[in-house]
Design a protein around this motif. Structure first.
Motif, PDB file in Angstrom:
ATOM      1  N   UNK A   4       0.830  -1.201   0.000  1.00  0.00           N
ATOM      2  CA  UNK A   4       0.000   0.000   0.000  1.00  0.00           C
ATOM      3  C   UNK A   4       0.867   1.255   0.000  1.00  0.00           C
ATOM      4  N   UNK A   5       1.974   1.229   0.742  1.00  0.00           N
ATOM      5  CA  UNK A   5       2.901   2.360   0.747  1.00  0.00           C
ATOM      6  C   UNK A   5       3.529   2.544  -0.642  1.00  0.00           C
ATOM      7  N   UNK A   6       3.832   1.422  -1.306  1.00  0.00           N
ATOM      8  CA  UNK A   6       4.383   1.520  -2.654  1.00  0.00           C
ATOM      9  C   UNK A   6       3.373   2.129  -3.618  1.00  0.00           C
ATOM     10  N   UNK A   7       2.080   1.781  -3.457  1.00  0.00           N
ATOM     11  CA  UNK A   7       1.036   2.377  -4.278  1.00  0.00           C
ATOM     12  C   UNK A   7       0.961   3.884  -4.042  1.00  0.00           C
ATOM     13  N   UNK A   8       1.102   4.301  -2.800  1.00  0.00           N
ATOM     14  CA  UNK A   8       1.086   5.733  -2.480  1.00  0.00           C
ATOM     15  C   UNK A   8       2.287   6.420  -3.126  1.00  0.00           C
ATOM     16  N   UNK A   9       3.449   5.762  -3.053  1.00  0.00           N
ATOM     17  CA  UNK A   9       4.645   6.324  -3.685  1.00  0.00           C
ATOM     18  C   UNK A   9       4.433   6.485  -5.193  1.00  0.00           C
ATOM     19  N   UNK A  10       3.838   5.487  -5.835  1.00  0.00           N
ATOM     20  CA  UNK A  10       3.581   5.554  -7.268  1.00  0.00           C
ATOM     21  C   UNK A  10       2.614   6.690  -7.589  1.00  0.00           C
ATOM     22  N   UNK A  11       1.589   6.869  -6.740  1.00  0.00           N
ATOM     23  CA  UNK A  11       0.596   7.906  -6.980  1.00  0.00           C
ATOM     24  C   UNK A  11       1.178   9.310  -6.828  1.00  0.00           C
ATOM     25  N   UNK A  12       2.144   9.461  -5.938  1.00  0.00           N
ATOM     26  CA  UNK A  12       2.681  10.787  -5.629  1.00  0.00           C
ATOM     27  C   UNK A  12       3.976  11.112  -6.362  1.00  0.00           C
ATOM     28  N   UNK A  13       4.457  10.201  -7.200  1.00  0.00           N
ATOM     29  CA  UNK A  13       5.787  10.372  -7.785  1.00  0.00           C
ATOM     30  C   UNK A  13       5.883  11.622  -8.652  1.00  0.00           C
ATOM     31  N   UNK A  14       4.766  12.057  -9.249  1.00  0.00           N
ATOM     32  CA  UNK A  14       4.771  13.266 -10.095  1.00  0.00           C
ATOM     33  C   UNK A  14       4.173  14.473  -9.376  1.00  0.00           C
ATOM     34  N   UNK A  15       4.041  14.385  -8.055  1.00  0.00           N
ATOM     35  CA  UNK A  15       3.465  15.476  -7.261  1.00  0.00           C
ATOM     36  C   UNK A  15       2.093  15.906  -7.788  1.00  0.00           C
ATOM     37  N   UNK A  16       1.110  15.000  -7.845  1.00  0.00           N
ATOM     38  CA  UNK A  16      -0.194  15.355  -8.421  1.00  0.00           C
ATOM     39  C   UNK A  16      -0.927  16.380  -7.563  1.00  0.00           C
ATOM     40  N   UNK A  17      -1.747  17.189  -8.216  1.00  0.00           N
ATOM     41  CA  UNK A  17      -2.565  18.172  -7.501  1.00  0.00           C
ATOM     42  C   UNK A  17      -3.783  17.526  -6.867  1.00  0.00           C
ATOM     43  N   UNK A  18      -4.241  16.405  -7.451  1.00  0.00           N
ATOM     44  CA  UNK A  18      -5.409  15.696  -6.922  1.00  0.00           C
ATOM     45  C   UNK A  18      -5.046  14.240  -6.707  1.00  0.00           C
ATOM     46  N   UNK A  19      -5.302  13.742  -5.502  1.00  0.00           N
ATOM     47  CA  UNK A  19      -5.041  12.341  -5.162  1.00  0.00           C
ATOM     48  C   UNK A  19      -6.354  11.712  -4.697  1.00  0.00           C
ATOM     49  N   UNK A  20      -6.740  10.608  -5.340  1.00  0.00           N
ATOM     50  CA  UNK A  20      -7.946   9.875  -4.972  1.00  0.00           C
ATOM     51  C   UNK A  20      -7.521   8.576  -4.307  1.00  0.00           C
ATOM     52  N   UNK A  21      -7.949   8.374  -3.076  1.00  0.00           N
ATOM     53  CA  UNK A  21      -7.597   7.171  -2.319  1.00  0.00           C
ATOM     54  C   UNK A  21      -8.855   6.334  -2.134  1.00  0.00           C
ATOM     55  N   UNK A  22      -8.922   5.195  -2.811  1.00  0.00           N
ATOM     56  CA  UNK A  22     -10.104   4.331  -2.791  1.00  0.00           C
ATOM     57  C   UNK A  22      -9.922   3.230  -1.750  1.00  0.00           C
ATOM     58  N   UNK A  23     -10.556   3.395  -0.602  1.00  0.00           N
ATOM     59  CA  UNK A  23     -10.466   2.418   0.497  1.00  0.00           C
ATOM     60  C   UNK A  23      -9.014   2.008   0.747  1.00  0.00           C
ATOM     61  N   UNK A  24      -8.117   2.958   1.017  1.00  0.00           N
ATOM     62  CA  UNK A  24      -6.689   2.614   1.066  1.00  0.00           C
ATOM     63  C   UNK A  24      -6.285   1.779   2.269  1.00  0.00           C
TER      64      UNK A  24
END
Length: 353
Positions: A176-196
Motif C-alpha cells: 500500500x505504501x508503494x502504491x502511495x509512492x507511485x501515486x505521488x511520484x509526479x506530485x499530483x494536484x489531486x489524489x484519490x484514495x479508494x479504500x486505502x
C-alpha cells in the motif's frame, strides 16, 4: 439524461472557483438487465490542500464517481453527463489523449487492492518510475533515483535494496505504501484514495492515514478519500459527503456530521459503529434491509424503504418526492429541522453514547 457534447481538447469552462468542481454528475451503465443508475445527480467541490471524505455502503456510487473523474469508464457501456472541472479544465468528454496527460501527473489514484493494482511481472521501482519517466521525460537512471526517493518518503526500509523487489516480496502494508509512492511520484494536484486501508490491520491503517496527512502537507495535494468507515475518514478528512444509491444525502464538515448528523442514513452508519467508550455488551444497531437495486431505484427518497421515520413526515412525500440536498451544510430529507433535532436527541444520541 442527455448525452454530453464532447468539448474540444484543452477547453476551459467557467463555474465554481474550486480546484475540483463536480456538477450534476450522472453515470449510467448499460447492462443486459437494463440501465444501472450508478451516480444520479451528484455535485461537490474540493479545494487545494483539503481532504474530502466520501462515505457510504458498497454500491452507493463512491468509486464510480472517482473513476469518472479519472476517465476510466468504458465509453462503450457508460453514459456520463454533467460537469467535472479540474483546475478550470473540463474532463467530462475529454479525449483519451488529454486524460492520459493528466492521469498520474496532475491527478492520481491509490487503488483499494495493491496486490491486483501492481503488476507481478515488474519490480516495484520500475512501476513507480514509469509515470515519472512518461510525464517528465526523465531518464532510466533519474526514474530509479526518484523511485528510491519516494520509497524512502513513504517509510519503506532500505529503499535502495527494496526498489528491485517484486510486489509479492512486500507485505500488505508495504504494498500500500508503494502504491502511495507511485501515486505521488509526479506530485499530483489531486489524489484519490479508494479504500486505502480496507485490508490492513488497525496499526498499519493508522500509519497509512498519518502518512497521507504528512504527504498532503508536503505536496499540497487535494485528496478524495473513499471509504465505508466513518472512523477512518474522521481522522483525516476536512469535509464529508455521505452517499446513498448514487446520490449525496448529507454533506458538511467532519466535525458537524460526526457530532450532529442530520440524515437518517448517517444516523444508521454511526449507530452501527462499535465505540471504545461503549459497553461491550451493548448490541450494535444495524441499518435494516439492504441497499436498493440501482437498476430499479425506489421512487421518492431512495432511503425510505429502510428508514424508521417516514411516519413523522405525515404524508406520502417520502415515497413520491425526492428531497434535494441544500447548498452547503445540510441533508436530503423530508423531516423538518425541528423533527430531525427532536429525533436525534431522543433516539439517536442515546445509541451513540
Amino acid at each position: 439524461m442527455t448525452t454530453m457534447t464532447k468539448p474540444e481538447e484543452g477547453t476551459h469552462k467557467g463555474g465554481s472557483d474550486a480546484f475540483l468542481s463536480v456538477r450534476d454528475l450522472f453515470v449510467h451503465f448499460s447492462t443486459e438487465d437494463g440501465v444501472v443508475k450508478a451516480v444520479d445527480g451528484l455535485s461537490f467541490d474540493l479545494e487545494r490542500g483539503q481532504t474530502l471524505g466520501i462515505v457510504g455502503e458498497s454500491g452507493s456510487g463512491k468509486s464510480v464517481t472517482n473513476l469518472s473523474i479519472l476517465g476510466l469508464h468504458n465509453p462503450q457501456t457508460t453514459e456520463i453527463a454533467g460537469e467535472i472541472i479540474l483546475d478550470g479544465q473540463e474532463l467530462t468528454g475529454a479525449s483519451n489523449r488529454a486524460l492520459e496527460r493528466l492521469r498520474g501527473n496532475k491527478m492520481a489514484m491509490i487503488f483499494q487492492d495493491p496486490l491486483t493494482a501492481l503488476s507481478p511481472y515488474y519490480t516495484i521501482g520500475r512501476q513507480i518510475a514509469e509515470p515519472y519517466r512518461k510525464h517528465l521525460g526523465a531518464s532510466k537512471r533519474e526514474g530509479r533515483d526518484r523511485a528510491i526517493e519516494m520509497l524512502e518518503k513513504v517509510g519503506i526500509p532500505q529503499p535502495k535494496q527494496r526498489v528491485d523487489d517484486y510486489p509479492h516480496q512486500f507485505s500488505g502494508g508495504m504494498r500500500q505504501r508503494a502504491m502511495i509512492a507511485m501515486s505521488l511520484v509526479c506530485n499530483p494536484d489531486l489524489l484519490i484514495a479508494d479504500e486505502p486501508t480496507t485490508a490492513l490491520d488497525v496499526t498499519v491503517q493508522a500509519q497509512i492515514l498519518d502518512l497521507l496527512k504528512d504527504l498532503q502537507q508536503e505536496f499540497g495535494s487535494a485528496i478524495i478519500l473513499i471509504t465505508h468507515d466513518l472512523g477512518v475518514v474522521s481522522k483525516v478528512a476536512d469535509d464529508l459527503l455521505v452517499m446513498y444509491a448514487g446520490r449525496a444525502v448529507e454533506r458538511g464538515s467532519v466535525r458537524e456530521i460526526v457530532k450532529e448528523p442530520q440524515h437518517p442514513y448517517t444516523w444508521g452508519l454511526l449507530s452501527s459503529m462499535p465505540r471504545l467508550s461503549g459497553n461491550v455488551d451493548d448490541p450494535l444497531t444495524p441499518i435494516p434491509g439492504a441497499p436498493p437495486s440501482l437498476l430499479r431505484p425506489p421512487t421518492g427518497c431512495p432511503f425510505h424503504p429502510r428508514c424508521e421515520f417516514p411516519a413523522l413526515v405525515g404524508s406520502d412525500a417520502c415515497v413520491t418526492s425526492r428531497p434535494d440536498l441544500p447548498t452547503g451544510r445540510g441533508s436530503a430529507c423530508h423531516l423538518t429541522a425541528e423533527q430531525r433535532q427532536s429525533v436525534f436527541i431522543e433516539k439517536i444520541q442515546p445509541r451513540l453514547g
